[in-house]
Design a protein around this motif. Structure first.
Motif, PDB file in Angstrom:
ATOM      1  N   GLY A   1       0.800  -1.221   0.000  1.00 29.38           N
ATOM      2  CA  GLY A   1       0.000   0.000   0.000  1.00 29.38           C
ATOM      3  C   GLY A   1       0.824   1.257   0.000  1.00 29.38           C
ATOM      4  O   GLY A   1       0.281   2.362   0.133  1.00 29.38           O
ATOM      5  N   GLN A   2       2.147   1.164  -0.174  1.00 32.21           N
ATOM      6  CA  GLN A   2       3.013   2.345  -0.170  1.00 32.21           C
ATOM      7  C   GLN A   2       2.809   3.174  -1.438  1.00 32.21           C
ATOM      8  O   GLN A   2       2.781   2.642  -2.539  1.00 32.21           O
ATOM      9  CB  GLN A   2       4.477   1.940  -0.066  1.00 32.21           C
ATOM     10  N   LEU A   3       2.702   4.481  -1.268  1.00 30.67           N
ATOM     11  CA  LEU A   3       2.560   5.395  -2.390  1.00 30.67           C
ATOM     12  C   LEU A   3       3.899   5.530  -3.108  1.00 30.67           C
ATOM     13  O   LEU A   3       4.924   5.802  -2.493  1.00 30.67           O
ATOM     14  CB  LEU A   3       2.090   6.767  -1.895  1.00 30.67           C
ATOM     15  N   LEU A   4       3.881   5.349  -4.427  1.00 30.93           N
ATOM     16  CA  LEU A   4       5.102   5.441  -5.233  1.00 30.93           C
ATOM     17  C   LEU A   4       5.204   6.749  -6.001  1.00 30.93           C
ATOM     18  O   LEU A   4       6.290   7.140  -6.428  1.00 30.93           O
ATOM     19  CB  LEU A   4       5.169   4.268  -6.228  1.00 30.93           C
ATOM     20  N   GLY A   5       4.089   7.405  -6.209  1.00 27.45           N
ATOM     21  CA  GLY A   5       4.107   8.651  -6.959  1.00 27.45           C
ATOM     22  C   GLY A   5       2.902   8.753  -7.872  1.00 27.45           C
ATOM     23  O   GLY A   5       1.944   7.965  -7.773  1.00 27.45           O
ATOM     24  N   GLN A   6       2.930   9.738  -8.767  1.00 29.53           N
ATOM     25  CA  GLN A   6       1.840   9.965  -9.712  1.00 29.53           C
ATOM     26  C   GLN A   6       2.396  10.091 -11.121  1.00 29.53           C
ATOM     27  O   GLN A   6       3.520  10.557 -11.326  1.00 29.53           O
ATOM     28  CB  GLN A   6       1.059  11.231  -9.343  1.00 29.53           C
ATOM     29  N   VAL A   7       1.584   9.673 -12.081  1.00 32.41           N
ATOM     30  CA  VAL A   7       1.950   9.757 -13.492  1.00 32.41           C
ATOM     31  C   VAL A   7       0.801  10.417 -14.247  1.00 32.41           C
ATOM     32  O   VAL A   7      -0.363  10.017 -14.087  1.00 32.41           O
ATOM     33  CB  VAL A   7       2.234   8.361 -14.087  1.00 32.41           C
ATOM     34  N   ASN A   8       1.104  11.419 -15.045  1.00 31.29           N
ATOM     35  CA  ASN A   8       0.078  12.080 -15.854  1.00 31.29           C
ATOM     36  C   ASN A   8      -0.124  11.318 -17.158  1.00 31.29           C
ATOM     37  O   ASN A   8       0.849  10.978 -17.839  1.00 31.29           O
ATOM     38  CB  ASN A   8       0.483  13.521 -16.162  1.00 31.29           C
ATOM     39  N   PRO A   9      -1.368  11.032 -17.524  1.00 27.33           N
ATOM     40  CA  PRO A   9      -1.624  10.303 -18.770  1.00 27.33           C
ATOM     41  C   PRO A   9      -1.282  11.129 -19.994  1.00 27.33           C
ATOM     42  O   PRO A   9      -1.275  12.368 -19.953  1.00 27.33           O
ATOM     43  CB  PRO A   9      -3.133  10.007 -18.701  1.00 27.33           C
ATOM     44  N   ALA A  10      -0.993  10.453 -21.078  1.00 25.59           N
ATOM     45  CA  ALA A  10      -0.633  11.128 -22.326  1.00 25.59           C
ATOM     46  C   ALA A  10      -1.869  11.740 -22.984  1.00 25.59           C
ATOM     47  O   ALA A  10      -2.994  11.291 -22.777  1.00 25.59           O
ATOM     48  CB  ALA A  10       0.028  10.146 -23.278  1.00 25.59           C
ATOM     49  N   THR A  11      -1.630  12.750 -23.788  1.00 22.41           N
ATOM     50  CA  THR A  11      -2.698  13.378 -24.567  1.00 22.41           C
ATOM     51  C   THR A  11      -2.598  12.922 -26.021  1.00 22.41           C
ATOM     52  O   THR A  11      -1.533  12.475 -26.469  1.00 22.41           O
ATOM     53  CB  THR A  11      -2.569  14.904 -24.518  1.00 22.41           C
TER      54      THR A  11
END
Length: 299
Positions: free
Chosen positions: A84-94
């Motif tokens: 359950g550790q948070l690894l980060g965020q990734v923005n989806p491609a357009t």
């Protein structure tokens, strides 16, 4: 009857000298085709930055309700399914971003299509050496993002990827040689042959269960055939996708080729391809995803 020449001494063992000269020439040719040939394909050392989350001592926030979705945001939340550790965020491609990636790949592929099999094998040998030297780090990234065990990562990710690289290096050129086809009596004056040519830019939607192998497998095959590729990873393993695809991109750069031959599109619920992506740069799309995801991609 003995032949003599006023220009050559008659007291030298000319047959033995001739045999020695021929032997030296054959040795030179053999060394040139083996030793020098191996140097042309010798792997190059290079590096890929290891994510901070994979380094000793890192400790991430534990999410109360782990989910890849963030309320009010289109970003993908990455977390370790096992802890359950948070690894980060990734923005989806357009769609525009994907179009630009496809255009860059199409431009780079024009030169890549003219490379020899030796040059392509050099890239694969370079990737092979990197994976062998960094298999512990690769397994750590795969485990952190997918929640699998190290044993599963070593056997299901590292071993099979190395074996595909090894097979392609050893047998890829033979598999892509032109093939003869039989003709008939009326066309006996014709010569039938099948030639395998680069397609251009391909796209691959890969699944989450083996993020390293599933991403590298289509990259290996596509690059060796002289084409370029756009990889769309699963939303469930968006964290590791960038590191894994950088292994191929940095290998290309280290060998003197454009890294744009391989691109990663940040995952979303679908590949978000605009109609211009298929006209004509993107030539083929393969999908390991579920039928629902594949249907969204093709719409």
């Amino acid at each position: 009857m003995e032949l003599s020449s006023p220009f050559l001494p008659t007291d030298l063992p000319w047959p033995e000298i001739a045999i020695t000269i021929v032997g030296l020439l054959l040795t030179f040719v053999l060394l040139r085709s083996t030793v020098l040939g191996e140097d042309v394909e010798a792997p190059v050392n290079y590096a890929v930055p290891l994510p901070e989350q994979c380094k000793p001592g890192w400790s991430g926030q534990i999410l109360d309700n782990p989910s890849i979705k963030i309320p009010g945001s289109s970003a993908i939340q990455c977390y370790n399914p096992a802890t359950g550790q948070l690894l980060g965020q990734v923005n989806p491609a357009t769609p525009d971003g994907i179009d630009r990636a496809v255009a860059r790949a199409a431009e780079a592929q024009k030169e890549w299509a003219t490379t020899t099999f030796r040059q392509r094998r050099k890239v694969l040998r370079t990737m092979l050496k990197f994976i062998l030297d960094n298999q512990e780090d690769i397994a750590t990234v795969a485990c952190l993002d997918s929640g699998k065990t190290k044993v599963d990562a070593m056997l299901g990710e590292i071993l099979v990827t190395l074996e595909k690289l090894k097979w392609t290096i050893q047998h890829g050129e033979k598999a892509l040689r032109p093939e003869r086809r039989p003709t008939n009596f009326l066309m006996m004056y014709k010569h039938n042959e099948v030639r395998w040519e680069p397609l251009g830019v391909l796209a691959a939607c890969v699944s989450w269960n083996y993020p390293f192998h599933n991403a590298l497998s289509p990259i290996i095959s596509t690059l060796f055939t002289g084409s370029a590729i756009l990889v769309k990873s699963s939303e469930q393993t968006a964290f590791s996708a960038n590191y894994f695809t950088l292994i191929a991109r940095n290998a290309l750069s280290a060998c003197g080729h454009s890294p744009n031959l391989e691109s990663l599109t940040s995952p979303s619920s679908a590949l978000n391809l605009s109609p211009t992506s298929f006209a004509p740069p993107l030539r083929k799309l393969s999908s390991q995803s579920a039928l629902s995801s594949a249907a969204k991609t093709q719409q």
